[in-house]
Design an enzyme around this catalytic site. Sequence first.
Site: not given
Length: 211
Positions: A87, A151, A179
């Site tokens: 991430d 994300k 996400k």
Amino acid sequence: MNQIIDHTFLSPQATAADIKRLCREATEQGFHAVCIPPFFVSRAMVELQDSPVKVATVIGFPYGYSETPIKVAEARRCIEEGADELDIVINVSAVKSGEWNYVKTEIEQMATTVRLKGKVCKLILEMGVLTEEEQERLVEMCNAVRPNFVKTSSGTQGGATVEQVRFLRAKLHPEIKIKASGGIRSAEDARALVEAGADRIGTSSGLAIVQ
């Protein structure tokens, strides 16, 4: 719901005992992954060696303003230690400075670094601090590069909202998953985000959500 949760613990005071507990909970609950600080990747790999739970970690966390070569090196090191998913916080400082060529190059380099190793790339955009124009330009760059996920947030600069997820789902290429992360503390929160288009939920409240 359990299978789409990244069980997250990114406190700067995290300990080895915390990570061991997190891995045990993720295995017991059938969560998709644990999301942990880079320092603990190799230990989480040991804890999860007989489990289907993936190891996710963060790059450039939490503010993303490290120079690109540093982030690339950090990603490579985490992959070497066993991370399955990364991430990666984009450089919001560069976005706010209008240095779009830098941002584009960094996104390309980060996505390529992870892709070449066969791992999962999630680019963190920090939607809560971006203007609509900035969001649009970043989505265009992501559509060109095709990371596995976009994300919504690191969780340090605002949480995920239904509106953010709907915007991303409407604008992102269908191959790119979403996400949602930041401030997701209940099953109701998680369901609303999934209904809006989220494919994965990042939360430190995974147990509360599923119990």
